[in-house]
Design an enzyme around this catalytic site. Sequence first.
Site, PDB file in Angstrom:
ATOM      1  CB  SER A  83       7.203   6.223  -3.712  1.00 18.73           C
ATOM      2  OG  SER A  83       8.287   6.122  -4.619  1.00 18.73           O
ATOM      3  CG  HIS A 132       3.900   5.258  -0.267  1.00 14.40           C
ATOM      4  ND1 HIS A 132       3.613   6.536  -0.715  1.00 14.40           N
ATOM      5  CD2 HIS A 132       5.255   5.167  -0.248  1.00 14.40           C
ATOM      6  CE1 HIS A 132       4.746   7.173  -0.960  1.00 14.40           C
ATOM      7  NE2 HIS A 132       5.748   6.361  -0.675  1.00 14.40           N
ATOM      8  CD  GLU A 179       0.161   8.373  -0.598  1.00 17.26           C
ATOM      9  OE1 GLU A 179      -0.327   9.415  -1.063  1.00 17.26           O
ATOM     10  OE2 GLU A 179       1.114   7.769  -1.154  1.00 17.26           O
ATOM     11  CG  ASN A 186       5.513  10.608  -3.823  1.00 15.94           C
ATOM     12  OD1 ASN A 186       5.978  11.511  -3.138  1.00 15.94           O
ATOM     13  ND2 ASN A 186       5.876   9.358  -3.661  1.00 15.94           N
TER      14      ASN A 186
END
Length: 295
Positions: A124, A145, A157, A196
């Site tokens: 991540s 991800h 992702e 993130n």
Amino acid sequence: MSESTIDFPTIGVLGFGTMGAGIAQVFAAAGRTVIVLDTDQQRIDAGIATVAEFLDGGIARGKATEEDKAAILGRITGTTAVADFAGVDAVLESVTENAAVKQALLSEVATVVGAQTPILTNTSALSVTDLAAALPNPARVAGLHFFNPAPVMQTVEIVRALQTDETLVERLVDLVHALGDKFPVVVKDRPGFLVNSLLLPYLNDVIQELDDELATAEDIDVALELGLGYKTGPLKMLDTIGLDVHLHATQAAYEATADARYAPPPLLRQMVAAGRLGNKNGLGFRTEQPNHGSN
């Protein structure tokens, strides 16, 4: 569609913790054969139990059947031997957010799988480019991800490292579409990627506001749920993610960028040092009862 006509019919997953179990379930539900590697049989059994428990919840809500459960579990096999990954069509790692651990495990896997076999990471926050650079044929390395819980969260992702072959990116987009309700987003390899990079500073700000006693944990969550229309308040979200997981992610982003927005708040470090990790052990910002049965 028969297994012989789908791309990536057999997938190896490294790690059978919360994320690994969820990812294995997603792939198995999409008709893939999944081999999951972990360190011992106890962790493998725990991972299978996690998948079964999640499916039982779906059955109780009328979202799945006993036949669905049996089919999904029947496609998942656990192993403690890296050699069992010989012949898989792709490998996805989902182990602890530690670059040295990931690189060591992926290097070992690379000696077993084919030289062209895609090696994917669910990291991540770590650099996919750095992970790829340590492996032979880095063009077959990319990020894939998933978000927690993987069977529920729809965004995936696809992280393009500097070395990633564009054909692999296209195959991964098709793979995510084939997972049913998932939506692929292709992103650059930058700290935090897309989601993130926005989420980590937001959660850090919330933790600091709690530490500053701006409001109670419950009021912060309610205010943001009702005021901004979020489904889940940030402190509930942190307990679900795992405070240790968030600490690893935001620390990695901070080390990569020296951006103060990613610096872990003191309260976060203290919570993790005190063993208050969130839902996984029943002690977090919004959880108060220790769950001694968690791992």
